[in-house]
Design an enzyme around this catalytic site. Structure first.
Site, PDB file in Angstrom:
ATOM      1  N   HIS A  40       0.834  -1.209   0.000  1.00 52.43           N
ATOM      2  CA  HIS A  40       0.000   0.000   0.000  1.00 52.43           C
ATOM      3  C   HIS A  40       0.868   1.258   0.000  1.00 52.43           C
ATOM      4  CE1 HIS A  40      -3.723   2.237   1.332  1.00 52.43           C
ATOM      5  NE2 HIS A  40      -2.789   3.065   1.754  1.00 52.43           N
ATOM      6  N   GLU A  41       1.793   1.339   0.951  1.00 55.98           N
ATOM      7  CA  GLU A  41       2.619   2.545   1.074  1.00 55.98           C
ATOM      8  C   GLU A  41       3.567   2.704  -0.111  1.00 55.98           C
ATOM      9  OE1 GLU A  41       1.709   4.664   3.076  1.00 55.98           O
ATOM     10  OE2 GLU A  41       0.478   3.428   4.419  1.00 55.98           O
TER      11      GLU A  41
ATOM     12  N   HIS B 263       1.895   4.693  -2.783  1.00 52.07           N
ATOM     13  CA  HIS B 263       2.015   6.137  -2.570  1.00 52.07           C
ATOM     14  C   HIS B 263       3.403   6.635  -2.997  1.00 52.07           C
ATOM     15  CE1 HIS B 263      -1.769   6.534  -0.572  1.00 52.07           C
ATOM     16  NE2 HIS B 263      -1.436   5.844   0.493  1.00 52.07           N
TER      17      HIS B 263
ATOM     18  N   HIS C 207       3.884   6.776  -6.724  1.00 48.71           N
ATOM     19  CA  HIS C 207       3.081   7.886  -7.241  1.00 48.71           C
ATOM     20  C   HIS C 207       3.851   9.193  -7.081  1.00 48.71           C
ATOM     21  CE1 HIS C 207      -1.243   9.796  -7.300  1.00 48.71           C
ATOM     22  NE2 HIS C 207      -0.481  10.216  -8.292  1.00 48.71           N
TER      23      HIS C 207
END
Length: 596
Positions: A389-390, A393, A396
Site C-alpha cells: 500500500h505505502e 504512494h 506515485h
C-alpha cells in the site's frame, strides 16, 4: 516477555535514510535559517503580482522555490519526531518547522487574491505572451475557481497565520496517544507478558485464543476511557475549527469547504455512503460467515479482526514480503517494478516498531527527496499488504516529481488512495495465482476480504460519523464524549448488525487519528473502488492499461482528480465503480464460503 524495543536496538538497514535529506541536524539548522531569510523576499511583489506576465511568473517561481525548501525542512523534522515521539528535541524542531511553514504561507497569502482581481481573459493573454507561464495554466484556473471563497489579502494572511493554531488539536492528539499514553501488559496463553500498543492491537486481536483477545480488547478500550475528556475536547475543537474556517470562507458547511479544494462534488460523497448502505447485507454476510468460521454463537467485537482460517497468520518476514511485492507489481511494467525493488534496497522504509514511534504507517518525502515509508512491521500478511500500500504512494510521488513541475507535485488524497490500493489488488491476484499452500491462500483471501471490509465499509462508516458530528456543530448542538459515543455506537450497530455491539466499541472513534483531517477518510473508500476497476483493467488488458495507469501517476495534480481518473478509465461521478468493488467483495466471499 514480548516487549517493544528501543530505537537504538533496531539495525540500521531497517531504518529509513534521513541522512540523505540532511546529513546532520546542524545541516538542517542551516537550511532552516537560509529559507527563513528568503520568506521576506515575497513582500517585494505585494501589490504588483499581475502587473505583467513576467512579474507573475517571477513571484510564482519564487514562492515555489521557497515552499520547496520549507517542505524539506518540515519533512525531515516531522520524520525525526515520528521515530520517537517522546524526543522533545525533535518535537521542538517540528514545531519550528510548522511555524516556518505558517510564516511562509502567510507571506505568500497576497498572491492568489491579487490573481483573482484579473479576469480569465487577462490571465490568458499573460500566459500567451510570457514564456514559462504556460506551466501554471491549470493552477491559475484553480485559483480563479476559488475566487468566491477567497477573502481579502489581509484576511487570507490572518487565516494563514492562524492555521498553525486552528489545526493544532491533531498535534495534541498525536502527542497524547503516541507519547503519553501507555497501554497495559497482559499475559498471553503461553504465560508470556505482552505489552499492548497502538501498533500491535489489531495483530493481538487476531490471536486464536478468544479469552486472550477479549482481555486485550477490554484492557485497550478501558485505557482510552481514562483520556475520554481530553480526546473528546480535542476532537470537538477540531470540528469547531473546521466549521469556523469554512464559514470564514463563505461556505455553508465544512464538507462543502473540504470537497471544494480538490473539486469533488458532494454527490460523489453521497453516492459512496448510499451505495454502501444499500449493500450492508454483503457486510452482514461477511460477519455471519466469520461467526460460522470461528464456531461461536455470537460474534463479539473482539472477534471482528479474526481471520476466517484455521490458524493464525503465517509468518511473513520483511524479506519475504519484499519479494512478494516486487513480483506482484510486474503487471505494471519493468520500470515500475525496478523502482520498487531499488527503493526497498535503498532504505526507503523504516521497518519495525520501537518505543515511542508514531503508530501506523505512511509514505512521506518531498519533491526533492527520495520517498520514505514509516512502518511498524509485524511479520504477518497484513503488514505485507501495508508495505504494498505505502509503496503505491511512494511510486506515485516519485513519478509525479520526475514529470511535473513543483506546483503540480502535491496531488490530492482522492487519487493518492487509488495508487496505494492498486498495489494491494495486484498483490492479491499474484499470491492467489502463484502460492500453492492452501492455508496461506486462505489467509491471503481473508486479508483481501478484510481490507475490503475495513477500507470500503469501515471508512464509509467513519465518513458518515464525521459528517454527522460536523452537522452537530453546524446546528449548534453540543459535542460531548457521550454524544460522540452515541453517534458512533449507533452506526457501529447498523453496519455490524449480526454482531454484538458493546459499550466499549462506542469509544472506537477516540483511536482514529484521521478524524483530525476533515472529510479525509471517505477517500479510502472511493480509492479502493477506483483501484478495483483499474486493477481489473490492467490484468485483463495488459500493457495498454498499465501504460494509462503510469500516465495517471505521472500527471500529479495537473488536472482535477475526477478528470485524472476518467482519463485512466474510471468515472467516480457514478455509483458504478463503488458497486463494482462491492460485487468483487461479494464474489470473494463466495470463494471463502466454499473453502469454509
Amino acid at each position: 516477555m514480548s516487549s517493544v524495543p528501543e530505537r537504538s536496538e533496531i539495525d540500521t538497514e531497517y531504518k529509513w535514510d534521513l541522512e540523505s535529506v540532511y546529513a546532520t541536524d546542524e545541516e538542517w539548522e542551516e537550511a532552516y535559517e537560509a529559507v527563513a531569510e528568503r520568506v521576506d523576499d515575497l513582500s517585494a511583489y505585494e501589490g504588483r503580482v499581475t502587473e505583467d506576465g513576467e512579474t507573475l511568473l517571477e513571484v510564482l517561481e519564487l514562492r515555489d522555490s521557497i515552499m520547496r525548501e520549507v517542505s524539506n525542512v518540515a519533512a525531515y523534522a516531522r520524520m525525526r519526531r515520528d521515530e520517537d515521539t517522546r524526543d522533545q528535541e525533535y518535537q521542538a524542531l517540528t514545531a519550528r518547522a510548522q511555524s516556518l511553514h505558517s510564516d511562509a504561507a502567510s507571506a505568500a497569502s497576497f498572491i492568489e487574491p491579487e490573481i483573482q482581481e484579473r479576469t480569465r481573459e487577462e490571465l490568458d493573454e499573460m500566459v500567451a505572451a510570457t514564456e514559462g507561464l504556460e506551466r501554471y495554466e491549470h493552477y491559475l484556473d484553480d485559483v480563479l475557481r476559488m475566487k468566491e471563497h477567497t477573502r481579502s489579502a489581509e484576511v487570507e494572511e490572518l487565516l494563514a497565520e492562524l492555521g498553525e493554531v486552528t489545526h493544532g488539536t491533531g498535534e495534541v492528539y498525536n502527542m497524547l496517544t503516541n507519547a503519553d499514553m501507555e497501554f497495559p501488559t497482559v499475559e498471553d496463553p503461553d504465560g508470556d507478558a505482552v505489552e499492548i500498543s497502538l501498533s500491535n492491537f489489531t495483530t493481538l486481536q487476531k490471536r486464536q485464543d478468544r479469552e486472550f483477545r477479549q482481555e486485550v480488547y477490554e484492557q485497550f478500550y478501558d485505557e482510552w476511557e481514562t483520556v475520554r475528556n481530553a480526546v473528546g475536547t480535542a476532537y470537538k475543537n477540531s470540528v469547531k475549527a473546521d466549521v469556523k474556517e469554512a464559514r470564514a470562507r463563505g461556505y455553508d458547511t465544512a464538507r462543502e469547504a473540504a470537497l471544494d479544494g480538490p473539486n469533488i462534488p458532494a454527490d460523489v460523497y453521497d453516492n459512496l455512503v448510499d451505495t454502501a448502505r444499500e449493500n450492508l447485507d454483503t457486510l452482514h454476510r461477511h460477519a455471519d460467515l466469520k461467526r460460522e468460521a470461528l464456531g461461536v454463537d455470537e460474534l463479539r467485537m473482539w472477534d471482528l479482526y479474526m481471520p476466517m482460517t484455521e490458524s493464525e497468520s503465517p509468518e511473513v518476514t520483511y524479506e519475504e514480503a519484499k519479494d512478494y511485492v516486487v513480483e506482484a507489481v510486474a503487471a505494471l511494467g519493468e520500470d515500475y517494478q525496478s523502482r520498487v525493488a531499488e527503493g526497498l534496497e535503498s532504505r526507503w522504509v523504516d521497518v519495525y516498531e520501537n518505543r515511542g514511534k508514531q503508530a501506523g504507517a505512511y509514505s512521506s518525502g518531498t519533491y526533492d527527496t527520495q520517498p520514505f515509508i514509516l512502518m511498524n512491521y509485524q511479520d504477518d500478511i497484513a503488514s505485507m499488504y501495508t508495505l504494498a500500500h505505502e509503496l503505491g504512494h511512494s511510486l506515485h510521488s516519485q513519478y509525479t516529481s520526475e514529470t511535473q513541475p513543483y506546483v503540480y507535485s502535491d496531488y490530492e488524497i482522492f487519487v493518492a488512495e487509488v495508487a496505494s490500493t492498486v498495489n494491494e489488488a495486484l498483490l492479491t491476484h499474484h499470491l492467489l495465482d502463484t502460492v500453492e499452500d492452501p492455508e496461506f491462500r486462505r489467509h491471503v483471501l481473508n486479508e483481501y476480504l478484510e481490507r475490503f471490509r475495513s477500507t470500503l465499509y469501515r471508512q464509509t462508516m467513519f465518513a458518515d460519523f464525521e459528517h454527522r458530528v460536523h452537522q452537530l456543530e453546524e446546528n449548534d448542538e453540543a459535542i460531548t464524549p457521550d454524544r460522540l459515543d452515541q453517534v458512533y455506537g449507533d452506526l457501529k450497530a447498523e453496519f455490524y448488525e449480526p454482531a454484538v455491539v458493546d459499550d466499549r466499541i462506542a469509544r472506537e472513534w477516540m483511536r482514529i487519528p484521521h478524524f483530525y483531517r476533515a472529510y479525509y477518510v471517505f477517500q479510502y473508500s472511493t480509492g479502493i473502488s477506483a483501484a478495483v476497476a483499474l486493477a481489473q483493467g490492467i490484468l485483463e488488458e495488459g500493457e495498454p492499461a498499465a501504460e494509462r495507469y503510469i500516465e495517471f501517476l505521472q500527471r500529479g495534480s495537473r488536472e482535477y482528480p475526477l478528470e485524472l481518473l476518467r482519463h485512466a478509465g474510471v468515472d467516480m461521478r457514478s455509483p458504478e465503480p463503488v458497486q463494482r468493488a462491492l460485487d468483487e467483495y461479494d464474489e470473494h466471499l463466495d470463494e471463502m464460503a466454499d473453502l469454509i
